[in-house]
Design an enzyme around this catalytic site. Structure first.
Site, PDB file in Angstrom:
ATOM      1  N   CYS A  18       0.854  -1.190   0.000  1.00 33.28           N
ATOM      2  CA  CYS A  18       0.000   0.000   0.000  1.00 33.28           C
ATOM      3  C   CYS A  18       0.889   1.240   0.000  1.00 33.28           C
ATOM      4  O   CYS A  18       2.061   1.180   0.359  1.00 33.28           O
ATOM      5  CB  CYS A  18      -0.941   0.016   1.206  1.00 33.28           C
ATOM      6  SG  CYS A  18      -0.093   0.271   2.766  1.00 33.28           S
ATOM      7  N   CYS A  21       2.700   2.307   3.133  1.00 35.10           N
ATOM      8  CA  CYS A  21       3.955   1.596   3.433  1.00 35.10           C
ATOM      9  C   CYS A  21       5.129   2.389   2.856  1.00 35.10           C
ATOM     10  O   CYS A  21       6.180   2.534   3.480  1.00 35.10           O
ATOM     11  CB  CYS A  21       3.955   0.199   2.813  1.00 35.10           C
ATOM     12  SG  CYS A  21       2.528  -0.816   3.223  1.00 35.10           S
ATOM     13  N   ASP A 396      -2.410  14.190 -39.065  1.00 37.02           N
ATOM     14  CA  ASP A 396      -1.679  14.810 -40.158  1.00 37.02           C
ATOM     15  C   ASP A 396      -1.736  13.832 -41.330  1.00 37.02           C
ATOM     16  O   ASP A 396      -1.772  12.618 -41.132  1.00 37.02           O
ATOM     17  CB  ASP A 396      -0.232  15.045 -39.725  1.00 37.02           C
ATOM     18  CG  ASP A 396       0.625  15.566 -40.845  1.00 37.02           C
ATOM     19  OD1 ASP A 396       0.196  16.510 -41.528  1.00 37.02           O
ATOM     20  OD2 ASP A 396       1.720  15.016 -41.060  1.00 37.02           O
TER      21      ASP A 396
END
Length: 701
Positions: A18, A21, A396
């Protein structure tokens, strides 16, 4: 071993599941005098740190927080050794928990059960408790703090079975999450492993096998049939087909002969090749891709940043609410201390926003890794999010929708010879980099025509060029240029109009006063462009728009062949910017696809800049938001589809996480929720979110 003062190093961190941490490690290391700066990224499991103490000191400090660090020493890391300590602790504590539970049904062994539960708590809970200590010390409320507090609280009120079950389920969840997250973090390992570690180097008449790190630029390497090419280089001898799919995503092998460029990690299909090395191992295209992908995976997307902010507010609020629930109701005589204390412990567990915090970064890492393996570089989570919202893509024409290799189809001299016309045209165009100018020069060279002496070359933006030839100013350009010059085009207007309607690009050659001739140039539409544009509409891009500086007839012809919704012709570079702004004004999220150089203003103006042909263009790889490594649009629909699926999965993850948390909070007070169910809801939700995100690794083009 000492490192140089202020040296920046990268470490991989094991065990993070996580973002809090990562914050714990960051805060702990920031407190060390030898550390100048540190950034820990949960998504990639990497730490970038500037320090002037030893590597061993850094490894030791990280281990104090409960995680394991390893110095990243090369672009070719070996397979990481799996840390078995977490699994061993999980199994041992599980056995103790099981024996204690069985023993509780016997009067003889019932007294031993709490002891076995306590041992199970110590075995599984030691590591999170250690991490919790350093989290508190570094002023971080991470999941380890909340879970440790809940387990200690359960033990304090005599709920030994509950506490042991909670800590074991938490450990199990951590092991499963860590394994799953590592799979997403290793999503580019297949790229790292593409280029072989050794090369056959030619020295005189001998072939020596050398590590790629020892091969120098200009060395000649030999690539045998079926082998992967170890380094970027130029073919100097031999012919073969090379499978470039690992780099560019192209489905068909590309023929290679002397003078052609080859890339590390691609596969020599047949025929031996001698290749002159042009880039060292750290500078190869695949090394740059890996570096850019790792950087991209570390960048937070807007959704991720918002979720992190929400979690930073949510966690302390629920934590404080848990303390209030534990103390206030029994103080005012409402219920028992043990009952409300237990509810508070449940709230502590529910306060972990793990699934919510994981919901976005794991999905982004998975999607970016998938794209990279398919020859597409997405430069960060923010661009992935935008790509998922794109409703209009402007292209383009030259070199993007067409081959970009136009050829002279007609030569029409006026009052001069064909050779003289070509000589003047070549003189004017030979210093231009425009594809049409190159086509004129190539045609003149093919006819053996020589250029004239000239000077005072000028580029007239969006219109053409001029130069002084034999003391006379000559011009080469489009119709707009000669209308501005007021050159007499009488007698040629009908022919010009006819050629333009047929889809030719017209190059007019003349002076201010006189028309000398007309060259009609035609470009061919790429077959991959037609397929790509059709696929884009099928994945929900409503507006596919053609932008070109060419005339209306050419634009109309290319539009009909490619099936674009709209086209805009005779555009100067600044006009392309205006068209992009017009599309944005219509409410579209606009992507602009071009070569990354000529269309720079429009690419910058669009919500998303897409460059193609990145494998041969360092500029495109560095500047565009998304880079298609192949020189075609084949992978663009996959990119849009992948991005849209990523956004759907992120939304699913967020809503699922919030609903699970809300349900857990609601079920606490009717006493439906138990402590161990709260843990399952937390770790289970996180695991489901990770597995859902990992589906992005398997999205196929």
């Amino acid at each position: 071993m000492r490192v140089v003062t202020g040296d920046v190093r990268t470490y991989s961190i094991e065990g993070m599941d996580c973002s809090s941490c990562a914050l714990t490690i960051e805060n702990h290391l920031k407190g060390q005098d030898a550390v100048k700066s540190v950034k820990v990224n949960f998504s990639t499991g990497r730490m970038t740190i500037e320090h002037d103490n030893s590597v061993e000191d850094i490894l030791k400090e990280v281990s104090k927080t409960g995680y394991k660090a390893e110095l990243v020493t090369s672009r070719r890391p070996g397979e990481a050794k799996r840390d078995r300590s977490g699994m061993n602790a999980l199994v041992l504590s599980g056995v103790l928990l099981f024996i204690g539970f069985i023993g509780s049904y016997s009067e003889v062994t019932a007294a031993l059960s709490p002891i076995l539960y306590a041992l199970a708590i110590v075995v599984s809970g030691y590591k999170p408790a250690k991490s919790a200590f350093f989290a508190v010390k570094s002023r971080s409320l991470d999941m380890n703090v909340l879970m440790t507090a809940a387990v200690i609280g359960a033990a304090a009120i005599g709920e030994w079975l509950e506490g042991a079950t909670v800590v074991w389920l938490f450990a199990l969840g951590n092991v499963l999450q860590s394994r799953s997250i590592e799979k997403t973090r290793n999503s580019i390992r297949s790229l790292i492993d593409l280029a072989p570690p050794e090369a056959w180097v030619k020295q005189g008449q001998e072939l020596l096998r050398k590590p790629v790190e020892e091969v120098s630029a200009h060395d000649v390497i030999v690539v045998k049939p079926g082998d992967r090419i170890p380094l970027d280089g130029e073919v100097i001898s031999g012919e073969s087909s090379v499978n470039q799919a690992p780099i560019t995503g192209e489905s068909l092998p590309v023929d290679k002969q002397a003078g052609d460029v080859v890339y590390a990690g691609t596969i020599n299909e047949h025929g031996s090749l001698e290749v002159k090395v042009t880039k060292l191992v750290q500078d190869t295209t695949i090394s740059k891709i890996i570096h850019l992908v790792e950087e991209a995976q570390e960048q937070k997307a807007p959704t991720e940043a918002f979720v992190d902010k929400f979690a930073r507010v949510y966690t302390p609020i629920v934590f404080l609410f848990a303390l209030v629930v534990m103390v206030i109701p029994p103080l005012v005589g409402f219920g028992t201390w043990s009952g409300w204390f237990y509810k508070g412990l449940e709230l502590l567990v529910v306060a972990c926003p793990c699934a919510l915090v994981i919901s976005t970064p794991v999905a982004i890492v998975s999607a970016i890794g998938n794209a990279a393996r398919n020859g597409v570089l997405i430069k960060g989570g923010a661009f992935l999010e935008i790509a998922g919202k794109v409703s209009a893509i402007a292209f383009d024409k030259t070199g993007t929708l067409t081959e970009g290799k136009p050829k002279v189809a007609h030569i029409i001299p006026y009052g001069t010879t064909e050779v003289e016309l070509l000589s003047i045209a070549k003189t004017l165009e030979e210093y231009s980099t425009h594809p049409i100018a190159k086509a004129v020069v190539d045609y003149a060279n093919g006819k053996g025509v020589q250029a004239k002496e000239a000077g005072s070359y000028k580029n007239i933006v969006g219109k053409g060029v001029s130069a002084m030839i034999d003391s006379q100013e000559y011009f080469a350009g489009n119709l707009k240029l000669f209308l501005d010059l007021n050159t007499n085009l009488e007698g040629a207007n009908e022919r010009i109009s006819s050629l333009q309607q047929e889809g030719h690009t017209i190059v007019i050659i003349g002076t201010r006063l006189q028309l000398i001739g007309i060259l009609a140039v035609a470009d061919t539409v790429r077959h991959t462009s037609v397929k790509a544009l059709s696929s884009l509409r099928s994945v929900g891009v409503n507006q596919v728009v053609l932008l070109t500086g060419d005339n209306e007839g050419t634009a109309k012809k290319v539009a009909a062949e490619t099936g674009v919704n709209r086209y805009f012709a005779e555009l100067l570079p600044e006009d392309k910017v205006s068209v992009v702004q017009q599309l944005q004004g219509e409410g579209h999220v606009v992507a602009m696809a071009g070569d990354g150089i000529n269309d720079a203003p429009a690419l910058a103006t669009a919500n998303l800049g897409i460059a193609m042909g990145g494998a041969g263009t360092d500029t495109a790889m560095e500047t565009a938001d998304i880079v298609l490594m192949a020189d075609n649009l084949e992978k663009l629909p996959h990119t849009v589809k992948l991005s849209r699926k990523a956004m759907r999965i992120i939304k699913q993850n967020i809503w699922f996480s919030l609903i699970v948390k809300a349900a857990a909070l609601i079920l606490i007070f009717p006493e439906v929720l138990t402590l161990w169910i709260a843990v399952i809801s937390d770790t289970g939700a996180a695991l489901i979110v990770i597995l859902n995100s990992m589906r992005l690794l398997r999205v196929r083009s």
